[in-house]
Design an enzyme around this catalytic site. Structure first.
Site, PDB file in Angstrom:
ATOM      1  N   ARG A 126       0.848  -1.185   0.000  1.00 59.10           N
ATOM      2  CA  ARG A 126       0.000   0.000   0.000  1.00 59.10           C
ATOM      3  C   ARG A 126       0.890   1.243   0.000  1.00 59.10           C
ATOM      4  NH1 ARG A 126      -2.153  -3.799   3.431  1.00 59.10           N
ATOM      5  NH2 ARG A 126      -4.254  -4.540   2.868  1.00 59.10           N
ATOM      6  N   LYS A 145      -3.737  -1.929   8.727  1.00 58.95           N
ATOM      7  CA  LYS A 145      -5.048  -2.214   8.146  1.00 58.95           C
ATOM      8  C   LYS A 145      -5.559  -3.591   8.539  1.00 58.95           C
ATOM      9  CE  LYS A 145      -7.545  -2.091   3.726  1.00 58.95           C
ATOM     10  NZ  LYS A 145      -8.419  -0.971   4.055  1.00 58.95           N
ATOM     11  N   HIS A 193      -1.433   3.343  -5.904  1.00 55.55           N
ATOM     12  CA  HIS A 193      -2.127   2.158  -5.413  1.00 55.55           C
ATOM     13  C   HIS A 193      -2.337   1.141  -6.530  1.00 55.55           C
ATOM     14  CE1 HIS A 193      -4.957  -0.265  -3.093  1.00 55.55           C
ATOM     15  NE2 HIS A 193      -4.665   0.456  -2.039  1.00 55.55           N
ATOM     16  N   ARG A 240      -0.580  -2.363  -7.027  1.00 54.21           N
ATOM     17  CA  ARG A 240      -1.082  -3.574  -6.379  1.00 54.21           C
ATOM     18  C   ARG A 240      -1.990  -4.350  -7.325  1.00 54.21           C
ATOM     19  NH1 ARG A 240      -0.721  -4.079  -1.031  1.00 54.21           N
ATOM     20  NH2 ARG A 240      -2.849  -4.809  -0.632  1.00 54.21           N
ATOM     21  N   HIS A 257      -3.292  -9.158   2.404  1.00 58.05           N
ATOM     22  CA  HIS A 257      -4.727  -9.235   2.618  1.00 58.05           C
ATOM     23  C   HIS A 257      -5.020 -10.202   3.760  1.00 58.05           C
ATOM     24  CE1 HIS A 257      -5.842  -7.755  -1.693  1.00 58.05           C
ATOM     25  NE2 HIS A 257      -5.515  -6.773  -0.877  1.00 58.05           N
ATOM     26  N   TYR A 278      -3.724 -15.738   8.556  1.00 59.25           N
ATOM     27  CA  TYR A 278      -2.489 -16.382   8.138  1.00 59.25           C
ATOM     28  C   TYR A 278      -1.283 -15.936   8.964  1.00 59.25           C
ATOM     29  CZ  TYR A 278      -0.564 -12.297   5.674  1.00 59.25           C
ATOM     30  OH  TYR A 278      -0.031 -11.074   5.363  1.00 59.25           O
TER      31      TYR A 278
END
Length: 405
Positions: A242, A267, A332, A335, A359, A369
């Site tokens: 990001r 985030k 951005h 990504r 993510h 994860y």
């Protein structure tokens, strides 16, 4: 004789001590040696003699003082001590101020928002612009859903419905904090669900066609900005994090020996690892002699001390100067570029890509994860991606690498 405005105005101070000018019904004027004149009211409550301060002349007139005295007498007739009543009102005002929406919102920000102290924190700016001017001084317990909606309508009228939705989300976080700290009973922003038009969803323009990507990479190589800006622009497609995370990159988080960049993703609330390709390491090596003595890898050019990172507009402004407006390519967008091309062209597994994008990927048991998940495979993917981009930029005919694991 009762006091007159003329007598009060002409009263001269005594150099030795204060003196009183009597009015009637317990009211008098106290004249101090420094010339200050105070209205006072003597009364008895529960058999004790007490004095109530009524104001300072001339901001408080004789008529004002008499009206306040009469109000105090009515309180006495009702069994109320005027002095204690005045203290209670003052305390209520203090408590009201301490429980105002702005006070609680700033308290929430300081405790819950990691970057709140930064001048350009987005949540703080939204509250300061869209909510505080109208509701900031109001006790949070007195605010109604319609009050918040009125503020959001003003944002909507400016044509920024996404900002209105984001502002509502922030207000909800403030109210939930107020609930947790015992200031209000519930989060009333829940009553506003469906009150705003649906947000269209923020779209970040991105280039995903190999030929156009090659032209973009060559344009980036020709950019004539400062070295930190140039390096940040070159690094952006290689790491596809990001933009805010790239700008806030710190040297202490970079390990040249292991070719890794490790940092906390606010985030998703997870620790993240970015394997650095040889091309990425080369860029950082080039920049280190210039900014390596400071905290940030990409410090703000306007802050020589290096205590602030690069501005959020720097990369998009650089792309615009290269001919790539926000409707074509954004910082951005790197990504989306990586996500699309790693999957559709290079054929890497989607879960490898999602992990590397930081993510919130979860396993079959619903657990978030681990930061080291598929790390060897991600190392290979990041180097393959950097090599692929290098080949595109060089004009070579790059054959897709169909990676499936």
């Amino acid at each position: 004789m009762p006091l007159t405005d003329t007598a009060i105005r002409n009263a001269k101070p005594s150099p030795d001590k204060p003196y009183k000018l009597q009015d009637d019904k317990g009211l008098y004027l106290l004249v101090n040696p420094n010339g200050a004149k105070y209205f006072r009211y003597n009364y008895r409550f529960d058999g004790k003699r007490k004095t109530l301060a009524l104001g300072v002349y001339p901001s408080t007139t004789l008529k004002d003082a008499r009206d306040k005295r009469d109000t105090a007498k009515k309180q006495l007739d009702g069994g109320i001590d005027p002095s204690e009543n005045k203290k209670a009102i003052k305390q209520a005002k203090v408590e009201s101020a301490n429980n105002s929406f702005e006070v609680i919102a700033r308290e929430w920000g300081q405790k819950k928002v990691e970057t709140w102290s930064e001048k350009n924190n987005r949540s703080k700016r939204m509250l300061e612009r869209n909510i505080f001017p109208w509701l900031g001084s109001r006790p949070i317990a007195d605010i109604q859903p319609k009050d918040i909606l009125a503020c959001l309508r003003r944002v909507e009228e400016r044509g920024t419905i996404e900002t209105a939705h984001r502002t509502l989300q922030i207000c909800g976080q403030v109210f939930r904090y107020a609930v947790a700290t015992g200031r209000v009973e519930r989060d009333l922003t829940q009553d506003l669900k469906g009150a705003l038009p649906p947000a269209k969803g923020e779209h970040f323009a991105a280039i995903t066609e190999p030929k156009e990507v090659a032209e973009l990479l060559r344009a980036i190589d020709s950019y004539q900005g400062s070295l930190p800006a140039v390096c940040a622009l070159k690094l952006a497609p290689l790491v596809f994090v990001r933009p805010g995370e790239l700008r806030a990159m710190q040297w202490q988080d970079v390990n040249f020996e292991t070719a890794e960049w490790r940092y906390f993703v606010s985030k998703t609330k997870v620790q993240h690892i970015v394997p650095l390709s040889s091309q990425a390491v080369e860029i950082l090596y080039e920049l280190h002699p210039v900014t390596g003595h400071g905290l940030f890898t990409f410090p703000s050019e306007r802050t020589p001390s290096g205590i602030r990172c690069m501005s959020e507009n720097t990369l998009n402004a650089a792309l615009k100067r290269l001919g790539y407006g926000k409707d074509v390519m954004t910082a951005h967008g790197f990504r989306a570029m990586a996500r699309t091309m790693l999957d559709e062209i290079l054929g890497f597994r989607p879960d490898f890509i999602e992990h590397q994008l930081a993510h919130a990927v979860r396993d079959p048991n619903g657990r978030a994860y681990n930061r080291t998940a598929h790390l060897p495979e991600r190392r290979k993917m990041m180097q393959a991606w950097a090599d692929y981009l290098h080949g595109l930029k060089a004009g070579a005919q790059v054959i897709p690498i169909r990676k499936q694991g």
